[in-house]
Structure formats: C-alpha cells, structure tokens
Design an enzyme around this catalytic site. Structure first.
Site, PDB file in Angstrom:
ATOM      1  N   CYS A 152       0.342  14.394   0.796  1.00  0.00           N
ATOM      2  CA  CYS A 152      -0.602  13.306   0.517  1.00  0.00           C
ATOM      3  C   CYS A 152      -0.229  12.420  -0.658  1.00  0.00           C
ATOM      4  O   CYS A 152      -0.583  11.245  -0.687  1.00  0.00           O
ATOM      5  CB  CYS A 152      -2.000  13.875   0.312  1.00  0.00           C
ATOM      6  SG  CYS A 152      -2.727  14.456   1.854  1.00  0.00           S
ATOM      7  N   MET A 282       5.785  20.180  -4.140  1.00  0.00           N
ATOM      8  CA  MET A 282       4.542  19.430  -4.286  1.00  0.00           C
ATOM      9  C   MET A 282       3.472  20.398  -4.779  1.00  0.00           C
ATOM     10  O   MET A 282       3.241  21.448  -4.184  1.00  0.00           O
ATOM     11  CB  MET A 282       4.148  18.796  -2.942  1.00  0.00           C
ATOM     12  CG  MET A 282       2.815  18.046  -2.973  1.00  0.00           C
ATOM     13  SD  MET A 282       2.872  16.631  -4.098  1.00  0.00           S
ATOM     14  CE  MET A 282       1.176  16.600  -4.674  1.00  0.00           C
ATOM     15  N   GLU A 283       2.818  19.973  -5.861  1.00  0.00           N
ATOM     16  CA  GLU A 283       1.928  20.868  -6.604  1.00  0.00           C
ATOM     17  C   GLU A 283       0.540  21.032  -5.987  1.00  0.00           C
ATOM     18  O   GLU A 283      -0.467  20.971  -6.694  1.00  0.00           O
ATOM     19  CB  GLU A 283       1.809  20.346  -8.044  1.00  0.00           C
ATOM     20  CG  GLU A 283       1.118  18.973  -8.216  1.00  0.00           C
ATOM     21  CD  GLU A 283       2.041  17.773  -8.111  1.00  0.00           C
ATOM     22  OE1 GLU A 283       3.056  17.858  -7.401  1.00  0.00           O
ATOM     23  OE2 GLU A 283       1.747  16.736  -8.731  1.00  0.00           O
ATOM     24  N   ASN A 284       0.453  21.223  -4.686  1.00  0.00           N
ATOM     25  CA  ASN A 284      -0.867  21.391  -4.088  1.00  0.00           C
ATOM     26  C   ASN A 284      -1.564  22.587  -4.744  1.00  0.00           C
ATOM     27  O   ASN A 284      -0.969  23.650  -4.874  1.00  0.00           O
ATOM     28  CB  ASN A 284      -0.720  21.569  -2.585  1.00  0.00           C
ATOM     29  CG  ASN A 284      -0.104  20.343  -1.940  1.00  0.00           C
ATOM     30  OD1 ASN A 284      -0.497  19.216  -2.248  1.00  0.00           O
ATOM     31  ND2 ASN A 284       0.900  20.534  -1.098  1.00  0.00           N
ATOM     32  N   HIS A 307       8.127  23.950 -12.530  1.00  0.00           N
ATOM     33  CA  HIS A 307       7.641  22.564 -12.557  1.00  0.00           C
ATOM     34  C   HIS A 307       6.311  22.444 -11.809  1.00  0.00           C
ATOM     35  O   HIS A 307       5.325  21.939 -12.361  1.00  0.00           O
ATOM     36  CB  HIS A 307       8.690  21.635 -11.944  1.00  0.00           C
ATOM     37  CG  HIS A 307       8.284  20.200 -11.892  1.00  0.00           C
ATOM     38  ND1 HIS A 307       8.636  19.288 -12.858  1.00  0.00           N
ATOM     39  CD2 HIS A 307       7.513  19.514 -11.002  1.00  0.00           C
ATOM     40  CE1 HIS A 307       8.116  18.113 -12.565  1.00  0.00           C
ATOM     41  NE2 HIS A 307       7.427  18.211 -11.431  1.00  0.00           N
ATOM     42  N   GLU A 308       6.293  22.916 -10.573  1.00  0.00           N
ATOM     43  CA  GLU A 308       5.057  22.767  -9.785  1.00  0.00           C
ATOM     44  C   GLU A 308       3.927  23.592 -10.385  1.00  0.00           C
ATOM     45  O   GLU A 308       2.773  23.169 -10.386  1.00  0.00           O
ATOM     46  CB  GLU A 308       5.303  23.138  -8.315  1.00  0.00           C
ATOM     47  CG  GLU A 308       6.450  22.393  -7.622  1.00  0.00           C
ATOM     48  CD  GLU A 308       6.451  20.883  -7.823  1.00  0.00           C
ATOM     49  OE1 GLU A 308       5.381  20.293  -8.089  1.00  0.00           O
ATOM     50  OE2 GLU A 308       7.542  20.271  -7.730  1.00  0.00           O
ATOM     51  N   HIS A 311       2.277  21.796 -13.214  1.00  0.00           N
ATOM     52  CA  HIS A 311       1.324  20.774 -12.770  1.00  0.00           C
ATOM     53  C   HIS A 311      -0.107  21.323 -12.692  1.00  0.00           C
ATOM     54  O   HIS A 311      -1.063  20.544 -12.657  1.00  0.00           O
ATOM     55  CB  HIS A 311       1.710  20.233 -11.393  1.00  0.00           C
ATOM     56  CG  HIS A 311       2.649  19.062 -11.415  1.00  0.00           C
ATOM     57  ND1 HIS A 311       2.389  17.915 -12.131  1.00  0.00           N
ATOM     58  CD2 HIS A 311       3.837  18.851 -10.782  1.00  0.00           C
ATOM     59  CE1 HIS A 311       3.383  17.051 -11.940  1.00  0.00           C
ATOM     60  NE2 HIS A 311       4.277  17.594 -11.137  1.00  0.00           N
ATOM     61  N   GLU A 330       4.032  13.494 -14.702  1.00  0.00           N
ATOM     62  CA  GLU A 330       5.382  14.055 -14.537  1.00  0.00           C
ATOM     63  C   GLU A 330       6.132  14.320 -15.845  1.00  0.00           C
ATOM     64  O   GLU A 330       6.828  15.319 -15.957  1.00  0.00           O
ATOM     65  CB  GLU A 330       6.215  13.160 -13.606  1.00  0.00           C
ATOM     66  CG  GLU A 330       5.657  13.056 -12.187  1.00  0.00           C
ATOM     67  CD  GLU A 330       5.587  14.386 -11.430  1.00  0.00           C
ATOM     68  OE1 GLU A 330       6.241  15.363 -11.852  1.00  0.00           O
ATOM     69  OE2 GLU A 330       4.866  14.441 -10.414  1.00  0.00           O
ATOM     70  N   ASP A 387       4.991   4.740  -4.369  1.00  0.00           N
ATOM     71  CA  ASP A 387       6.205   5.519  -4.171  1.00  0.00           C
ATOM     72  C   ASP A 387       7.391   4.915  -4.914  1.00  0.00           C
ATOM     73  O   ASP A 387       8.324   5.609  -5.283  1.00  0.00           O
ATOM     74  CB  ASP A 387       6.520   5.512  -2.663  1.00  0.00           C
ATOM     75  CG  ASP A 387       6.718   6.920  -2.156  1.00  0.00           C
ATOM     76  OD1 ASP A 387       6.203   7.848  -2.796  1.00  0.00           O
ATOM     77  OD2 ASP A 387       7.388   7.080  -1.123  1.00  0.00           O
ATOM     78  N   TYR A 395       9.729  11.032 -15.281  1.00  0.00           N
ATOM     79  CA  TYR A 395      10.080  12.435 -15.523  1.00  0.00           C
ATOM     80  C   TYR A 395      10.872  12.603 -16.823  1.00  0.00           C
ATOM     81  O   TYR A 395      10.469  13.327 -17.731  1.00  0.00           O
ATOM     82  CB  TYR A 395      10.941  12.965 -14.369  1.00  0.00           C
ATOM     83  CG  TYR A 395      10.209  13.109 -13.063  1.00  0.00           C
ATOM     84  CD1 TYR A 395       9.947  12.005 -12.262  1.00  0.00           C
ATOM     85  CD2 TYR A 395       9.780  14.347 -12.609  1.00  0.00           C
ATOM     86  CE1 TYR A 395       9.279  12.131 -11.046  1.00  0.00           C
ATOM     87  CE2 TYR A 395       9.117  14.487 -11.392  1.00  0.00           C
ATOM     88  CZ  TYR A 395       8.873  13.367 -10.621  1.00  0.00           C
ATOM     89  OH  TYR A 395       8.212  13.496  -9.427  1.00  0.00           O
ATOM     90  N   ARG A 568      15.300  16.256   2.312  1.00  0.00           N
ATOM     91  CA  ARG A 568      14.851  16.069   0.926  1.00  0.00           C
ATOM     92  C   ARG A 568      15.420  14.764   0.385  1.00  0.00           C
ATOM     93  O   ARG A 568      16.637  14.603   0.251  1.00  0.00           O
ATOM     94  CB  ARG A 568      15.313  17.257   0.083  1.00  0.00           C
ATOM     95  CG  ARG A 568      14.790  17.245  -1.316  1.00  0.00           C
ATOM     96  CD  ARG A 568      15.153  18.538  -2.018  1.00  0.00           C
ATOM     97  NE  ARG A 568      14.837  18.477  -3.430  1.00  0.00           N
ATOM     98  CZ  ARG A 568      15.196  19.390  -4.310  1.00  0.00           C
ATOM     99  NH1 ARG A 568      15.877  20.444  -3.905  1.00  0.00           N
ATOM    100  NH2 ARG A 568      14.876  19.271  -5.579  1.00  0.00           N
TER     101      ARG A 568
END
Ligand code: BES
Ligand code: ZN
Length: 618
Positions: A152, A282-284, A307-308, A311, A330, A387, A395, A568
C-alpha cells in the site's frame, strides 16, 4: 499542480478553492478533508477471488465529523462501488464522484446526515489494482497454489479499499477475510498461525494505523516460531531457510527496545514473499513483508529486518504527516537500524553498511545534479507521484544528519531525546516543522552552540550534502582495500586473501572495480569468485552491473534469469539503466523485459516502463 483529466475537474477545483474549503487539507496526495470528517475505525468484510483477481465486499467506516460537515471524502483508485449505506440502515444512498486524477485516483464523496456515525461502502477492486500482485502458481516457490500480496505504501492503498489515504489519518481495524480453503490469509494485524478448514480468517489491529500500513497476503503459507514474540511465515519450501536466516529476530527486538523503549505492537513476525515483491521490505505492523533475496544463507543481509523492525517506532508509531516528510520515517529508521545492527553484530559491521549507504547517497546526488531540489530532506512532491521521493536522500542523508547530531551532542543525549520523542508522539503524526521546533526546544536548548554547528535548516531545506557531513570510515573496508590494491597491481584473483569476507566486503570490492578492465581479468574474477552464479542476490546484482559496464557477456544469461525471477526494484533499475546506454544494450533490455514484465509488481513495472519507454504492443 496535479494532472486534471478534464475540464469538469478543473472547474471543481476552482470552485472549491473559491469557496475557501481547503481542498487537499495538509496532504497533497489525498482527497480527505481532515477538518470536515475523518475515519476512526474500519470493519472490512471481504472475499478474495483468485479466478477473477478481484477482492470484493464491504468497508464499514466509523467516522468522526465536524458539527457542520455534510460529506466525507475518500480516496479510491479503480474501485467499483456497488452501493453505500449509512449507519445500520440498509437503504442505499446517493454518493458522488469528485476529481479524477491520474496519480491521485478518484475522489469519492459520501453525503452525511447529522446522525451519521458510520458509512458502509460495498465495493470491488479492479484486477489490475496497483496495490495487489496476483501471482500464478508458477511464480511461487511451491508451484502448486497461486499467491496474493498487497503493497500500500505510498498511495496504492486506495486501489485495495476505499480509505482516507493520508499518513496523517489513523484508524484501528477488524477484518473478516474469505480465501480459498487451502490457503492461509495474513494481515498487518493479529494473525493466525495455521490454516483452517473454512478459509475464513478474522483479524484485529487494535492500535491506530495510517492507511498505508494496511496489508494482506494469501497463499500456501506456514509459520515457524523464532522466540516468544517473534516468528516467520513463508511458503513451506522456504520456511527452514527463512528461520535459519532470521534466527536473531528475538534478539533484535530486545536490542531495539533497550534503545528506544517498549515495542507496542505485541508480536513481530516476518513474511517471506515470492521474489517478485518490488521492495526489500515493508514495515506492515506486526508482520513485515520481505523479499526472499535477503536469504543469503549466512545471515549477512538481515539488517533489512532490523530496518523494518525499527519502523515499529519511526514510521508506524510516529508517522510522517505526509510524503514530503518521508525522511522522518526513513532517515530515523536507517539510524535506528544501524544502532540495532551495531548492538548485535558490532561497530565494524554497522560501519560497513553506513559506508555503503554513503556511497549510494553520493551516486544519487550525482543523478540529481540537474534537479537539486530533489536532494533536500524536506520534499516538494505536490503534483508528483510520491514514489518519486523514494531514493537514498531520505534514507542516507537523513541518517547522516542524525549521525551528525550524535557526534555533536553525544550518543547518550541523542538516545534520551529519541526515546522521549517516540514516547511523546506515539500514535501521532509528525511533520518536518514540528520536528524542528521539538528538537530545538527539547535538545538543542540544553546544548548551547550545537544548533550553530549542526545547521539543521541547511540539511533540511538546502540541496546536496552540507560541508559538516560526518566522514564515514570502515576499518573492514580498509583491510579489504589492501587486497583490492594487490589485484589492481596485477596479483591473480585466486591469491587474494578473501577467505573471511562478508557480503559487504564483496560489495565494496565489486563496486570499486575500475572503469576499464580487460575481458581476461573479468573472466579471471568470475572464475575465482563465481560471481555470475552467486546465490547472494546483492553480490550477483553488483556483478551484473559491472558485467554490463565492461561488456562481459558470459554473465548475461545469468543476469537474464535473475531479472526474470526477481522483481525487487532496487536491483532492476541500475541494470536496465546501464543496458539502455547503448543500442545493443537497449535491444537486450527490451528482450529481457518482455519476458520479465509479467512477473513484476505494478510499482516496478511503472518505473521500468518509464525508463525503457515501454508501451503495450512492443
Ligand atoms: N517503507 C519502505 C518501503 C517503501 C518506501 C515502500 C516508500 C513504498 C514507498 C521500507 O521500510 C524500506 O525502506 N525498504 C527498503 C529496505 C531498507 C533496508 C532500506 C527497500 O525496500 O529497499
Ligand atoms: Zn524503510
């Protein structure tokens, strides 16, 4: 200005501006009007239909509205709305559509009554919804069942569910999700650990989250616990490898808590996705989504998990107010990630990653030479796809600023500040200006002279890298450079002392290779170190780039396979970019992309399409 599809939209825009209603209140990437009516709670009742590649059902939003609000505005993209009802009344009401924009999608306007507390939107997604990637069974590890995952961030959520798609608006959620009975469904919520016979799963997220953290994955997925609060999900054939790679996750979580306070989300699990996942991670919340390309077999790429995980504080707990403040998410996360890495694997290891990050940043600064505004920390993405802001500036320049603050006032003071920053603003939004005034008051006021040394405003609002940027030194790379120098001086590759090198040292070696190398020496390197057939995606990717630069064609068949399998974006972009520099290369790029494109997720496709000038029918 964003792109308006037609005159009606323009008229609407002028009208709303004239009537002085803030059209896109605070967030230029959402139609939500936070001063009128906002969502608070979601109940999602959906069915996942693999044969039609459609998700359909009901999104019931509990809302909070101002006294004289007469409507609530949602973001949607490609959604079909069957009907809208208010409160528990089943009668369909009339809703209307507002602005339709190529980037922002279609504004959905639902009229409210004085008594309205909830709106139910019955909808279905389109088969090409940008947030969803529907994989055929052939694109999975197991090859038996199809797979669906969503992505998302930044503004793709609106193609998955009607929402107020701004990071500044938070809500809790519950969901009932019906999937085929042989599959497991997972969300950014409390998750099942096993399939059940009905294929119906119930989810709860009791902490308020912004819309970009909604996530769903469905497939042949199994779970393995890694500790009291940590675990990993993957396709059955990937589970053992994943569990080995992430063995330190529980320790990471504890190290993170020791630094910046309690983890507030209950469990922390990682889901290893098929290789077409367009990001590294992705840090869901509660369930990080990760690429399988970090499964190097030697745990050398697990800082992505740090990293994730980081978050869960910077981003998920204290959230950037809109995508112009992306560096708050970030930059802080990269700093936090490297502190976790340092705590677990030592300073030498963290320094190597910081050094590689800085190299990356320097490349990006070169790429943006002609658009220096894009290199400010605070972005101006209004009218653009958010995006576009996803590059190493947020970062690594963000990281460098935090490192400078650490070096100026000391680590203890920065740690105390950050811990309090997360506590004070937990489950709230933060924008750059609020951050500046908070740090001035809470930190710089205690360190006379610090602000003059740091020059926060230059870092945030001016392009490039300020002169006071800390120099990053890596002892391990200095060691490895000696071997590199030997090779440059003519020593055979096989005689180099590389026995104990980690992935990062190899990357440093490969990235450094000179612009001119004879074909014999490329062959020699490949024979000695087997780069072309490396099972380490980072090393393979770096080598393929060098192979293109040096016209080392024996690597191309492996590169082709890699580009077809892996989606990726970070790996794809530099390779395609290098290929299109020559006519022959462009032909190769087109040939590979034609085969690879169906495997790529929308965001990867969008980026590569643009770079190659690709269009349907080619
Ligand atoms: N939140 C990002 C991914 C993202 C950013 C998705 C912007 C969409 C828009 C995630 O935390 C991230 O930064 N992932 C990195 C890995 C990380 C180790 C730098 C990635 O995917 O490369
Ligand atoms: Zn991130």
């Amino acid at each position: 200005m964003f792109f308006l599809k037609n005159l009606k939209s323009l008229f609407l825009l002028i009208m709303t501006t004239l009537t002085s209603a803030p059209i896109l209140a605070l967030d230029p990437h959402s139609f939500a009007r936070i001063d009128e009516a906002v969502v608070q709670k979601l109940y999602l009742d959906i069915k996942v239909d693999f044969s039609r590649k459609i998700i359909s059902g009901k999104a019931q939003w509990t809302i909070k509205k101002g006294a004289d609000a007469t409507a609530i505005h949602f973001d949607t993209k490609g959604l079909t709305i069957q009907k809208v009802t208010l409160n528990e009344d089943p009668t369909a009401i009339n809703f209307s559509w507002g602005i339709d924009d190529v980037i922002l999608g279609h504004e959905l306007i639902i009229p409210l009554k004085a008594t309205t507390v909830s709106v139910s939107i019955y909808y279905s997604t389109s088969p090409d919804a940008a947030a969803c990637q529907w994989l055929e069974s052939s694109q999975t590890a197991g090859k038996k069942l199809p797979f669906l995952f969503t992505q998302c961030q930044a503004i793709l959520g609106r193609s998955l569910y009607p929402c107020q798609d701004s990071p500044g608006i938070r809500f809790t959620y519950e969901a009932d999700v019906q999937v085929p009975t042989d599959m497991l469904a997972l969300m950014s919520a409390e998750n099942p650990t096993q399939k059940n016979a009905t294929g119906k799963y119930h989810f709860r997220m009791t902490n308020p989250i912004p819309s970009y953290l909604m996530a769903l994955a469905v497939g042949d997925i199994q779970f393995q616990s890694l500790g009291e609060r940590t675990g990993v999900y993957a396709e059955p054939s990937m589970l053992e490898k994943s569990a080995y790679e992430f063995a330190d996750m529980q320790k990471m979580l504890e190290a993170a808590e020791k630094l910046y306070g309690p983890y507030r989300w209950g469990k922390y699990d990682v889901l290893v996705l098929p290789p077409s996942f367009p990001f590294g991670g992705m840090e869901n919340p509660r369930l990080t989504f990760a690429t399988p390309t970090i499964l190097a077999g030697d745990r050398s790429l697990v800082s992505l998990v740090s990293h994730e995980l980081a978050h869960s504080w910077s981003g998920n707990l204290v959230t950037n107010a809109n995508w112009n403040d992306f560096w708050l998410n970030e930059g802080f996360t990269v700093y936090f990630e490297r502190r976790i890495t340092e705590a677990l694997y030592g300073k030498d290891f963290a320094d190597m990653e910081a050094y590689l990050g800085m190299e990356d940043l320097k490349e990006t600064l070169k790429d943006f030479e002609n658009t220096p505004d894009a290199t400010c920390l605070k972005l101006k993405l209004d009218g653009k796809d958010p995006d576009d802001g996803m590059n190493s500036i947020a970062y690594e320049k963000g990281y460098a600023l935090l490192l400078l603050i650490e070096k100026t006032i000391g680590r203890d003071a920065l740690d105390a500040f950050l811990r309090k920053y997360f506590d004070t603003h937990a489950f709230q939004t933060m924008n750059t200006e609020q951050f500046i005034s908070y740090i001035e008051q809470d930190l710089f006021s205690k360190f006379p002279g610090a602000e003059e040394k740091i020059k926060l405003n230059d870092w945030i609002y001016k392009p490039g890298l300020p002169a006071n940027c800390p120099v990053i030194v890596s002892e391990k790379f200095i060691e490895a450079d000696r071997e590199y120098q030997k090779w440059m001086d003519g020593a055979p590759a096989k005689n180099l002392n590389t026995g104990d090198w980690t992935t990062q040292q190899w990357l440093n070696f490969i990235d450094k290779l000179p612009t001119v190398i004879s074909n014999e020496r490329m062959i020699e390197l490949d024979a000695a170190f087997k780069f072309s057939v490396s099972g380490n995606a980072e090393i393979a990717d770096a080598w393929f780039l060098q192979s293109l630069i040096h016209n080392y064609s024996p690597a191309y068949i492996y590169m082709e396979k890699f580009l077809i399998e892996v989606g990726r974006r970070k790996f794809l972009m530099p390779l395609y970019k290098e290929m299109i520099k020559s006519a022959a290369g462009k032909e190769l790029a087109m040939k590979i992309y034609k085969q690879a494109r169906p495997n790529y997720h929308f965001v990867a496709r969008q980026s590569v399409d643009e770079m190659l000038g690709w269009h349907e029918g080619l």
